[in-house]
Every structure is written in structure tokens, then in C-alpha cells.
Write an enzyme that holds these catalytic residues in place. Sequence first.
Site, mmCIF file in Angstrom:
data_model
loop_
_atom_site.group_PDB
_atom_site.id
_atom_site.type_symbol
_atom_site.label_atom_id
_atom_site.label_comp_id
_atom_site.label_asym_id
_atom_site.label_seq_id
_atom_site.Cartn_x
_atom_site.Cartn_y
_atom_site.Cartn_z
ATOM 1 C CB CYS A 1 -5.768 22.215 16.353
ATOM 2 S SG CYS A 1 -6.669 23.516 15.493
ATOM 3 C CB CYS B 1 -7.478 21.516 13.279
ATOM 4 S SG CYS B 1 -6.224 22.787 13.157
#
Length: 105
Positions: free
Chosen positions: A33, A30
Site C-alpha cells: 500500500c 501494508c
Amino acid sequence: MYKEPKNESEYEAELKNAPVAVVYLTATWCGPCRAIAPVFTNISNAPENSKITFFKVDVDALKKLPVCESLQGVPTFIAYRNGEEQERFSGANKVALENMVKKLL
């Protein structure tokens, strides 16, 4: 400093023993993230936040956690007080994370 539980039972036990906690649900693949990770690390290391237990949870490694099964997206942050969810948001939002932590203090 944050904790990285290695399995579901470790996560459940640690969270149960934390009067106040922030859980960061993330995934290695991600992009957002990875972008918010240094912010989370800095907040978790700040001395003024020492009464909060911080957790970083890889949703792919711990996908059987109930909180991971109901997840809509990552990154997601969840605030707990005495085991009860207080607040949740998704996205790499530094201001929202800072505000979540302030509310727990």
C-alpha cells in the site's frame, strides 16, 4: 486530489454524489500500500483525470463499511460509475490502476 472520508456516513454520502469514482482501500501497516500510494496520488492529481473522484480509505479506520467487511486483501482498488461497481483488483499494480482510470474516462 483524493478525498479521505473520516467515517462511514461521510464515505457513503461522497460516493453517492460522485458520478465516477476510484476507491483505494489501504492500511498503514501494508508495505505494498505504501509502495503504490505515490502512484495513486499522482493519478488522482492529474488534470486529465479531473472528472473522476478519488477516495483513499483506511480499512482499519472504516472497517464497518460493507466494502471493507468483504475485503480479501489490501491494497484494493474499486471503480464505480453512478454508484455501481464496475471493476476491482487487489495488489500494487500501477498498470492495472492506470487502465482502470482510463476505462472510466
